[in-house]
Design a protein around this motif. Structure first.
Motif, PDB file in Angstrom:
ATOM      1  N   ALA A   1      -2.378  21.216 -18.539  1.00 26.40           N
ATOM      2  CA  ALA A   1      -1.807  22.502 -18.116  1.00 26.40           C
ATOM      3  C   ALA A   1      -1.798  22.648 -16.601  1.00 26.40           C
ATOM      4  CB  ALA A   1      -2.588  23.654 -18.748  1.00 26.40           C
ATOM      5  N   SER A   2      -2.582  21.836 -15.905  1.00 27.38           N
ATOM      6  CA  SER A   2      -2.615  21.825 -14.437  1.00 27.38           C
ATOM      7  C   SER A   2      -1.837  20.633 -13.874  1.00 27.38           C
ATOM      8  CB  SER A   2      -4.067  21.753 -13.945  1.00 27.38           C
ATOM      9  OG  SER A   2      -4.766  22.908 -14.288  1.00 27.38           O
ATOM     10  N   SER A   3      -1.069  19.991 -14.740  1.00 28.65           N
ATOM     11  CA  SER A   3      -0.217  18.853 -14.361  1.00 28.65           C
ATOM     12  C   SER A   3      -0.984  17.586 -14.024  1.00 28.65           C
ATOM     13  CB  SER A   3       0.710  19.233 -13.191  1.00 28.65           C
ATOM     14  OG  SER A   3       1.524  20.321 -13.555  1.00 28.65           O
ATOM     15  N   TYR A   4      -2.161  17.397 -14.631  1.00 33.79           N
ATOM     16  CA  TYR A   4      -2.929  16.160 -14.479  1.00 33.79           C
ATOM     17  C   TYR A   4      -2.933  15.427 -15.819  1.00 33.79           C
ATOM     18  CZ  TYR A   4      -4.776  18.432 -10.281  1.00 33.79           C
ATOM     19  OH  TYR A   4      -4.911  19.064  -9.081  1.00 33.79           O
ATOM     20  N   SER A   5      -2.553  14.173 -15.795  1.00 39.24           N
ATOM     21  CA  SER A   5      -2.506  13.381 -17.028  1.00 39.24           C
ATOM     22  C   SER A   5      -3.843  12.703 -17.300  1.00 39.24           C
ATOM     23  CB  SER A   5      -1.411  12.313 -16.912  1.00 39.24           C
ATOM     24  OG  SER A   5      -1.790  11.336 -15.961  1.00 39.24           O
ATOM     25  N   ASP A   6      -4.029  12.307 -18.538  1.00 37.08           N
ATOM     26  CA  ASP A   6      -5.217  11.527 -18.885  1.00 37.08           C
ATOM     27  C   ASP A   6      -5.270  10.249 -18.048  1.00 37.08           C
ATOM     28  OD1 ASP A   6      -5.922  13.422 -20.773  1.00 37.08           O
ATOM     29  OD2 ASP A   6      -5.363  12.205 -22.506  1.00 37.08           O
ATOM     30  N   GLN A   7      -4.114   9.648 -17.795  1.00 41.87           N
ATOM     31  CA  GLN A   7      -4.076   8.407 -17.018  1.00 41.87           C
ATOM     32  C   GLN A   7      -4.590   8.622 -15.596  1.00 41.87           C
ATOM     33  OE1 GLN A   7      -3.333   5.285 -18.339  1.00 41.87           O
ATOM     34  NE2 GLN A   7      -4.333   4.721 -16.416  1.00 41.87           N
ATOM     35  N   GLN A   8      -4.309   9.771 -15.010  1.00 41.39           N
ATOM     36  CA  GLN A   8      -4.822  10.052 -13.665  1.00 41.39           C
ATOM     37  C   GLN A   8      -6.349  10.107 -13.670  1.00 41.39           C
ATOM     38  OE1 GLN A   8      -1.975  13.461 -13.186  1.00 41.39           O
ATOM     39  NE2 GLN A   8      -2.047  12.799 -11.039  1.00 41.39           N
ATOM     40  N   TYR A   9      -6.919  10.682 -14.717  1.00 37.75           N
ATOM     41  CA  TYR A   9      -8.384  10.720 -14.826  1.00 37.75           C
ATOM     42  C   TYR A   9      -8.945   9.322 -15.039  1.00 37.75           C
ATOM     43  CZ  TYR A   9      -8.545  15.809 -14.871  1.00 37.75           C
ATOM     44  OH  TYR A   9      -8.462  17.134 -14.514  1.00 37.75           O
ATOM     45  N   LEU A  10      -8.277   8.539 -15.872  1.00 38.85           N
ATOM     46  CA  LEU A  10      -8.724   7.160 -16.098  1.00 38.85           C
ATOM     47  C   LEU A  10      -8.666   6.358 -14.797  1.00 38.85           C
ATOM     48  CD1 LEU A  10      -6.966   6.464 -19.524  1.00 38.85           C
ATOM     49  CD2 LEU A  10      -9.437   6.626 -19.116  1.00 38.85           C
ATOM     50  N   ASP A  11      -7.592   6.522 -14.040  1.00 35.82           N
ATOM     51  CA  ASP A  11      -7.450   5.821 -12.762  1.00 35.82           C
ATOM     52  C   ASP A  11      -8.528   6.246 -11.767  1.00 35.82           C
ATOM     53  OD1 ASP A  11      -5.212   4.562 -13.812  1.00 35.82           O
ATOM     54  OD2 ASP A  11      -3.774   5.834 -12.739  1.00 35.82           O
ATOM     55  N   ALA A  12      -9.043   7.465 -11.939  1.00 34.43           N
ATOM     56  CA  ALA A  12     -10.082   7.991 -11.049  1.00 34.43           C
ATOM     57  C   ALA A  12     -11.483   7.546 -11.465  1.00 34.43           C
ATOM     58  CB  ALA A  12     -10.003   9.512 -11.020  1.00 34.43           C
ATOM     59  N   GLY A  13     -11.573   6.832 -12.579  1.00 37.20           N
ATOM     60  CA  GLY A  13     -12.871   6.335 -13.021  1.00 37.20           C
ATOM     61  C   GLY A  13     -13.497   7.124 -14.149  1.00 37.20           C
ATOM     62  N   ALA A  14     -12.791   8.109 -14.676  1.00 39.40           N
ATOM     63  CA  ALA A  14     -13.309   8.913 -15.791  1.00 39.40           C
ATOM     64  C   ALA A  14     -13.045   8.205 -17.121  1.00 39.40           C
ATOM     65  CB  ALA A  14     -12.655  10.287 -15.799  1.00 39.40           C
ATOM     66  N   GLU A  15     -13.766   8.645 -18.129  1.00 37.91           N
ATOM     67  CA  GLU A  15     -13.559   8.165 -19.491  1.00 37.91           C
ATOM     68  C   GLU A  15     -13.030   9.334 -20.316  1.00 37.91           C
ATOM     69  OE1 GLU A  15     -16.971   6.024 -21.213  1.00 37.91           O
ATOM     70  OE2 GLU A  15     -17.859   6.140 -19.210  1.00 37.91           O
ATOM     71  N   ILE A  16     -12.049   9.063 -21.178  1.00 39.19           N
ATOM     72  CA  ILE A  16     -11.514  10.092 -22.063  1.00 39.19           C
ATOM     73  C   ILE A  16     -12.348  10.068 -23.339  1.00 39.19           C
ATOM     74  CG2 ILE A  16      -9.486  10.941 -23.301  1.00 39.19           C
ATOM     75  CD1 ILE A  16      -9.239  11.014 -20.208  1.00 39.19           C
ATOM     76  N   LYS A  17     -12.920  11.220 -23.689  1.00 38.49           N
ATOM     77  CA  LYS A  17     -13.815  11.323 -24.853  1.00 38.49           C
ATOM     78  C   LYS A  17     -13.417  12.496 -25.728  1.00 38.49           C
ATOM     79  CE  LYS A  17     -16.834   8.169 -23.412  1.00 38.49           C
ATOM     80  NZ  LYS A  17     -17.221   6.992 -24.144  1.00 38.49           N
ATOM     81  N   LYS A  18     -13.923  12.469 -26.957  1.00 35.04           N
ATOM     82  CA  LYS A  18     -13.710  13.595 -27.882  1.00 35.04           C
ATOM     83  C   LYS A  18     -14.626  14.752 -27.489  1.00 35.04           C
ATOM     84  CE  LYS A  18     -12.272  10.844 -31.837  1.00 35.04           C
ATOM     85  NZ  LYS A  18     -10.889  11.230 -31.894  1.00 35.04           N
TER      86      LYS A  18
END
Length: 122
Positions: A42-59
């Motif tokens: 909703a803030s125009s940030y994709s999951d891929q941008q977070y992954l590229d930043a070093g974050a992990e996508i979790k449930k």
């Protein structure tokens, strides 16, 4: 330390508590970053941008049960508060004077986190 962000649940809330830029800075400091899928959409940030930043996508349930620090814009739903691991910290707008029931839930929870600070209401 695990710093985490869940997708906001309020209907009109478009903000996210941590941007990919912030996630990258925290990650470079040696912190683990967990982000719920589509938390930043909703803030125009994709999951891929977070992954590229070093974050992990979790449930969401994994984030709540494993994170040491949960960042949120609005106070998470009461069901989420009950799932936070003992000793975790929450940074969010709680509006304690307008949400006494919510504050009471935090204070009375049997697995109440050790971080709760309520300012004087005097």
């Amino acid at each position: 330390m695990i710093v985490a962000v869940c997708k906001e649940t309020e209907a009109l809330e478009k903000r996210v508590a941590l941007t990919p830029e912030g996630a990258e800075k925290l990650s470079k400091m040696g912190l683990s970053i967990f982000v719920e899928s589509e938390a930043g959409l909703a803030s125009s940030y994709s999951d891929q941008q977070y992954l590229d930043a070093g974050a992990e996508i979790k449930k969401r349930d994994q984030i709540l049960s494993e994170s040491d620090l949960l960042l949120a814009v609005q106070a998470p739903p009461t069901e989420d508060i009950k799932k936070l691991k003992k000793g975790s910290a929450l940074v969010a707008f709680l509006w304690p004077l307008q949400n006494k029931e919510y504050v009471d839930l935090l204070l009375d929870a049997p697995e109440s986190p050790e971080w709760l600070w309520i300012p004087s209401q005097e």
